[in-house]
Design a protein around this motif. Structure first.
Motif, PDB file in Angstrom:
ATOM      1  N   UNK A 264      24.667  68.539  47.420  1.00  0.00           N
ATOM      2  CA  UNK A 264      24.557  68.482  45.966  1.00  0.00           C
ATOM      3  C   UNK A 264      23.809  67.210  45.598  1.00  0.00           C
ATOM      4  N   UNK A 265      23.197  67.187  44.430  1.00  0.00           N
ATOM      5  CA  UNK A 265      22.529  65.957  43.997  1.00  0.00           C
ATOM      6  C   UNK A 265      23.543  64.846  43.754  1.00  0.00           C
ATOM      7  N   UNK A 266      23.063  63.621  43.878  1.00  0.00           N
ATOM      8  CA  UNK A 266      23.862  62.455  43.493  1.00  0.00           C
ATOM      9  C   UNK A 266      23.639  62.269  41.999  1.00  0.00           C
ATOM     10  N   UNK A 267      24.727  62.148  41.239  1.00  0.00           N
ATOM     11  CA  UNK A 267      24.629  62.076  39.787  1.00  0.00           C
ATOM     12  C   UNK A 267      25.464  60.899  39.277  1.00  0.00           C
ATOM     13  N   UNK A 268      24.875  60.146  38.358  1.00  0.00           N
ATOM     14  CA  UNK A 268      25.590  59.058  37.698  1.00  0.00           C
ATOM     15  C   UNK A 268      24.985  58.863  36.312  1.00  0.00           C
ATOM     16  N   UNK A 269      25.616  58.023  35.521  1.00  0.00           N
ATOM     17  CA  UNK A 269      25.112  57.711  34.181  1.00  0.00           C
ATOM     18  C   UNK A 269      25.026  56.197  34.056  1.00  0.00           C
ATOM     19  N   UNK A 270      23.876  55.715  33.599  1.00  0.00           N
ATOM     20  CA  UNK A 270      23.662  54.293  33.349  1.00  0.00           C
ATOM     21  C   UNK A 270      23.874  54.041  31.863  1.00  0.00           C
ATOM     22  N   UNK A 271      24.930  53.307  31.552  1.00  0.00           N
ATOM     23  CA  UNK A 271      25.227  52.950  30.158  1.00  0.00           C
ATOM     24  C   UNK A 271      25.079  51.442  29.940  1.00  0.00           C
ATOM     25  N   UNK A 272      24.381  50.777  30.857  1.00  0.00           N
ATOM     26  CA  UNK A 272      24.315  49.318  30.838  1.00  0.00           C
ATOM     27  C   UNK A 272      23.377  48.760  29.779  1.00  0.00           C
ATOM     28  N   UNK A 273      22.456  49.560  29.282  1.00  0.00           N
ATOM     29  CA  UNK A 273      21.498  49.066  28.294  1.00  0.00           C
ATOM     30  C   UNK A 273      21.823  49.618  26.916  1.00  0.00           C
ATOM     31  N   UNK A 274      21.452  48.897  25.857  1.00  0.00           N
ATOM     32  CA  UNK A 274      21.658  49.424  24.509  1.00  0.00           C
ATOM     33  C   UNK A 274      20.827  50.681  24.308  1.00  0.00           C
TER      34      UNK A 274
END
Length: 162
Positions: free
Chosen positions: A6-16
């Motif tokens: 399966x793909x590697x999935x994440x969310x980057x919320x570090x920037x405004x």
């Protein structure tokens, strides 16, 4: 696609601003082959969520063609032949990167800014199914095969991850 992965999935919320959905998938095909599937209109249209017509140059237009609807358009923002393609789609930016791994293998990465973070799991699930279609295309299988898991199953799974 690498068999069974399966793909590697994440969310980057570090920037405004908009969060960015990050997806990474390995394929058992070289980077040149993967790049062609990402930039050739017919191949891209075979696995992307809709038909696509791409003017592959910075400032060029990318048209999104849904059956029975007027075409939607975005703008090509970045092109590094064989490596990077970025374009706008509605209020989002999609940045695709192709990397050569060991001979005959490559990795496709997507950074998708999210217009509506409440839809993160659904967007991840949709890209998951698109990458399955891309894997089938690269393997020479007919387009439009049934996905491995339903969109509902994937939304539930990604809802727990992202």
């Amino acid at each position: 696609m690498t068999a069974g992965s399966d793909p590697q999935v994440s969310v980057d919320r570090s920037r405004p601003g908009q969060p960015v959905l990050l997806i990474r998938q390995q394929f058992d095909h070289g980077a040149d082959r993967l790049w062609r599937a990402l930039t050739d209109d017919d191949e891209l249209s075979a696995w992307f969520p809709c038909g696509v017509r791409l003017d592959l140059r910075v400032g060029g237009t990318i048209q999104f063609l849904f059956p029975g609807e007027d075409p939607d358009a975005g703008q090509v923002l970045e092109v590094m032949p064989g490596q990077t393609l970025a374009f706008s789609w509605d209020q989002e930016v999609l940045r695709w990167t192709v990397e050569q791994a060991e001979p005959g293998h490559s990795t496709l990465s997507l950074a998708n800014s999210l217009q509506d973070s409440a839809c993160t799991a659904r967007v991840a699930a949709g890209w998951h199914q698109c990458l399955e279609q891309l894997g089938s295309l690269l393997d020479g299988k007919p387009a439009g095969l049934a996905p491995g898991r339903s969109i509902e199953e994937l939304v539930e799974e990604y809802g727990r991850l992202v």
